[in-house]
Scaffold this active site. Sequence first.
Site, PDB file in Angstrom:
ATOM      1  N   ASN A 258     -10.858  -2.684  -6.301  1.00  0.00           N
ATOM      2  CA  ASN A 258      -9.967  -2.026  -6.968  1.00  0.00           C
ATOM      3  C   ASN A 258     -10.661  -1.562  -8.265  1.00  0.00           C
ATOM      4  OD1 ASN A 258      -6.805  -2.913  -5.609  1.00  0.00           O
ATOM      5  ND2 ASN A 258      -8.145  -1.329  -4.842  1.00  0.00           N
TER       6      ASN A 258
ATOM      7  N   ASP B 264       0.703  -1.342   0.108  1.00  0.00           N
ATOM      8  CA  ASP B 264       0.004  -0.154  -0.065  1.00  0.00           C
ATOM      9  C   ASP B 264       0.862   1.207   0.024  1.00  0.00           C
ATOM     10  OD1 ASP B 264      -2.301   1.497  -0.018  1.00  0.00           O
ATOM     11  OD2 ASP B 264      -2.793   1.048   2.127  1.00  0.00           O
TER      12      ASP B 264
HETATM   13  C1  FPP Z   1      -1.870   0.225  -3.187  1.00  0.00           C
HETATM   14  O1  FPP Z   1      -1.363   1.497  -3.289  1.00  0.00           O
HETATM   15  C2  FPP Z   1      -1.346  -0.684  -4.510  1.00  0.00           C
HETATM   16  C3  FPP Z   1      -1.933  -1.109  -5.622  1.00  0.00           C
HETATM   17  C4  FPP Z   1      -3.661  -1.138  -5.367  1.00  0.00           C
HETATM   18  C5  FPP Z   1      -1.503  -1.806  -6.450  1.00  0.00           C
HETATM   19  C6  FPP Z   1      -0.147  -2.551  -6.267  1.00  0.00           C
HETATM   20  C7  FPP Z   1       0.418  -2.943  -7.462  1.00  0.00           C
HETATM   21  C8  FPP Z   1       1.730  -3.433  -7.608  1.00  0.00           C
HETATM   22  C9  FPP Z   1       2.781  -2.646  -6.951  1.00  0.00           C
HETATM   23  C10 FPP Z   1       2.185  -3.567  -9.051  1.00  0.00           C
HETATM   24  C11 FPP Z   1       1.622  -4.816  -9.392  1.00  0.00           C
HETATM   25  C12 FPP Z   1       2.511  -5.769 -10.093  1.00  0.00           C
HETATM   26  C13 FPP Z   1       2.260  -7.035 -10.721  1.00  0.00           C
HETATM   27  C14 FPP Z   1       3.001  -7.695 -11.406  1.00  0.00           C
HETATM   28  C15 FPP Z   1       0.722  -7.393 -10.831  1.00  0.00           C
HETATM   29  P1  FPP Z   1      -2.490   2.694  -3.316  1.00  0.00           P
HETATM   30  O2  FPP Z   1      -2.682   2.981  -4.841  1.00  0.00           O
HETATM   31  O3  FPP Z   1      -3.768   2.306  -2.827  1.00  0.00           O
HETATM   32  O4  FPP Z   1      -1.645   3.759  -2.653  1.00  0.00           O
HETATM   33  P2  FPP Z   1      -2.503   4.975  -1.849  1.00  0.00           P
HETATM   34  O5  FPP Z   1      -3.440   4.131  -0.787  1.00  0.00           O
HETATM   35  O6  FPP Z   1      -1.254   5.754  -1.332  1.00  0.00           O
HETATM   36  O7  FPP Z   1      -3.376   5.676  -2.894  1.00  0.00           O
END
Ligand code: FPP
Length: 254
Positions: free
Chosen positions: A82, A34
């Site tokens: 998501n 996250d």
């Molecule tokens: C959460 O941060 C992250 C995600 C929903 C996506 C995570 C995905 C990756 C790190 C890459 C995936 C790679 C592969 C190979 C499938 P957020 O966007 O919720 O962050 P925030 O809470 O700060 O907005």
Amino acid sequence: MIDRFLKNPEERPHQKADTAKSGNIPAHVAIIMDGNGRWAKERGMPRVAGHREGMKTINRIVEKAHLMGIKYITLYAFSTENWKRPKSEVEFLMRMPEKFITKELPSLMENNVKVQMMGSTDLLPAHTLKAVKKAIDDTAGNTGIVMNIAMNYGGRDELVRAVKALGEEVESGSIKAEDISEKDIKAKLFSSNLPDPDLLIRTSGEIRLSNFMLWQLAYSEFWFTDVLWPDFNGEHLEEAVKVFQERKRRYGGV
Ligand code: FPP
């Protein structure tokens, strides 16, 4: 007080970062990655830049986990919730597996990493599925750490599917309702071939499960850090494992 320690484990003097001991390494570590969006926002960049950076963290952490002797690592890449994100961000995230495979397949092979996926394939675009399938097929013969990617995964969705599957077996007469055991439920989960996680890590300071592995995390140790996923590194993983090694797991006993 507890909340402060949960959020800032480094404040506990006896749990300061150090190197993890070689014994009692958690076999399975699950991670809620996250903070990508906030990482990007802090730098005045679009949210997707955080996801791109977060993808680099994956490689670093899988390699470190493998070196530490962790056998399975589960990464929450995209939840069933998501899909509610802006279309452009969803589209970007659905391209991540292709980008990851194109860039990282050689290092996955070199590090003997075996890829698997956890989640529902319904709704995933064909190009995403194709990339995931290629990663699974190409690494199928690898015998090192298992990298389990949770894509379109939701803990409740997984349990609903398990209940439906068992319901069908009850209807067909292959099992009696009163005979259904925990083992039967586990067998219907996406992660049926993996042991339950020993350790759950969530980055970015959020203290919640967000529908992640609701069944499997029943007796896992939790470790939270304020570090945002793109900044998470091998030392943080060492720190989490060290804290894990100091915990007393009782599984409801004394
Ligand atoms: C959460 O941060 C992250 C995600 C929903 C996506 C995570 C995905 C990756 C790190 C890459 C995936 C790679 C592969 C190979 C499938 P957020 O966007 O919720 O962050 P925030 O809470 O700060 O907005």
